[in-house]
Design a protein around this motif. Structure first.
Motif, PDB file in Angstrom:
ATOM      1  N   ARG A  92     -11.760 -26.396 -25.582  1.00 43.47           N
ATOM      2  CA  ARG A  92     -10.619 -27.298 -25.686  1.00 43.47           C
ATOM      3  C   ARG A  92     -10.344 -27.844 -24.300  1.00 43.47           C
ATOM      4  O   ARG A  92      -9.885 -27.124 -23.418  1.00 43.47           O
ATOM      5  CB  ARG A  92      -9.386 -26.574 -26.226  1.00 43.47           C
ATOM      6  CG  ARG A  92      -9.549 -26.084 -27.652  1.00 43.47           C
ATOM      7  CD  ARG A  92      -8.297 -25.407 -28.134  1.00 43.47           C
ATOM      8  NE  ARG A  92      -8.485 -24.888 -29.495  1.00 43.47           N
ATOM      9  CZ  ARG A  92      -7.625 -24.086 -30.095  1.00 43.47           C
ATOM     10  NH1 ARG A  92      -6.518 -23.705 -29.472  1.00 43.47           N
ATOM     11  NH2 ARG A  92      -7.862 -23.655 -31.314  1.00 43.47           N
ATOM     12  N   ASN A  93     -10.639 -29.122 -24.109  1.00 42.80           N
ATOM     13  CA  ASN A  93     -10.460 -29.724 -22.805  1.00 42.80           C
ATOM     14  C   ASN A  93      -9.016 -30.169 -22.617  1.00 42.80           C
ATOM     15  O   ASN A  93      -8.340 -30.526 -23.573  1.00 42.80           O
ATOM     16  CB  ASN A  93     -11.417 -30.899 -22.625  1.00 42.80           C
ATOM     17  CG  ASN A  93     -11.600 -31.247 -21.174  1.00 42.80           C
ATOM     18  OD1 ASN A  93     -11.552 -30.364 -20.325  1.00 42.80           O
ATOM     19  ND2 ASN A  93     -11.791 -32.501 -20.869  1.00 42.80           N
ATOM     20  N   GLY A  94      -8.581 -30.179 -21.376  1.00 44.29           N
ATOM     21  CA  GLY A  94      -7.217 -30.589 -21.041  1.00 44.29           C
ATOM     22  C   GLY A  94      -7.100 -32.078 -20.795  1.00 44.29           C
ATOM     23  O   GLY A  94      -7.781 -32.893 -21.422  1.00 44.29           O
ATOM     24  N   ASP A  95      -6.267 -32.440 -19.848  1.00 48.99           N
ATOM     25  CA  ASP A  95      -5.935 -33.845 -19.583  1.00 48.99           C
ATOM     26  C   ASP A  95      -6.968 -34.572 -18.726  1.00 48.99           C
ATOM     27  O   ASP A  95      -6.924 -35.795 -18.628  1.00 48.99           O
ATOM     28  CB  ASP A  95      -4.565 -33.942 -18.906  1.00 48.99           C
ATOM     29  CG  ASP A  95      -3.440 -33.466 -19.816  1.00 48.99           C
ATOM     30  OD1 ASP A  95      -3.601 -33.560 -21.055  1.00 48.99           O
ATOM     31  OD2 ASP A  95      -2.409 -32.998 -19.283  1.00 48.99           O
ATOM     32  N   ASP A  96      -7.865 -33.848 -18.075  1.00 49.99           N
ATOM     33  CA  ASP A  96      -8.877 -34.454 -17.213  1.00 49.99           C
ATOM     34  C   ASP A  96     -10.271 -34.108 -17.707  1.00 49.99           C
ATOM     35  O   ASP A  96     -10.458 -33.116 -18.410  1.00 49.99           O
ATOM     36  CB  ASP A  96      -8.708 -33.964 -15.767  1.00 49.99           C
ATOM     37  CG  ASP A  96      -7.364 -34.354 -15.173  1.00 49.99           C
ATOM     38  OD1 ASP A  96      -6.962 -35.519 -15.318  1.00 49.99           O
ATOM     39  OD2 ASP A  96      -6.708 -33.471 -14.572  1.00 49.99           O
TER      40      ASP A  96
END
Length: 125
Positions: A92-96
């Protein structure tokens, strides 16, 4: 030639993030994938119980969360995470943007089916 070389950017992207390198490298016992994850990207939850492949996820850029059996593991650049075959995993990747190198291989067993050990002699480093 005793080696094979490929640039992951020359390999078709799958699932909007994954570059599977095993086929172009013609590997026989190890899977290698580069995952360039856009902001907010999530992989499909999955396990490798059917093929008994353990995996190591190495985060080489950014920050992300890998959920292992419903346990969120926060990762930052340089972290490596081992995951056994039967565990469910999801990136699950974040905002970047982030980037992983994913390595998978079958478990090592001797002829009687008992767990063996990697031989570390002869490895530099």
């Amino acid at each position: 030639m005793s080696y094979r070389k490929v640039n992951y950017e020359d390999v078709d992207q799958v699932s909007s993030a994954m570059h599977f390198l095993s086929d172009p490298l013609e590997t026989e016992q190890v899977g290698v994938t580069v995952a360039r994850c856009d902001p907010g990207w999530k992989s499909q939850p999955h396990d490798h119980a059917d093929n008994e492949h353990e995996e190591v996820y190495v985060l080489i850029e950014g920050q992300a969360t890998v959920v292992v059996d419903d346990d969120p593991v926060e990762m930052e650049t340089g972290d490596a995470l081992w995951i056994p075959p039967e565990s469910t995993r999801q990136i699950r990747n974040g905002d970047d943007e982030s980037a992983f190198v994913l390595v998978s291989a079958p478990g090592i067993a001797d002829e009687e089916g008992e767990n063996g050990e990697w031989l570390l002699s002869g490895f530099a480093g």
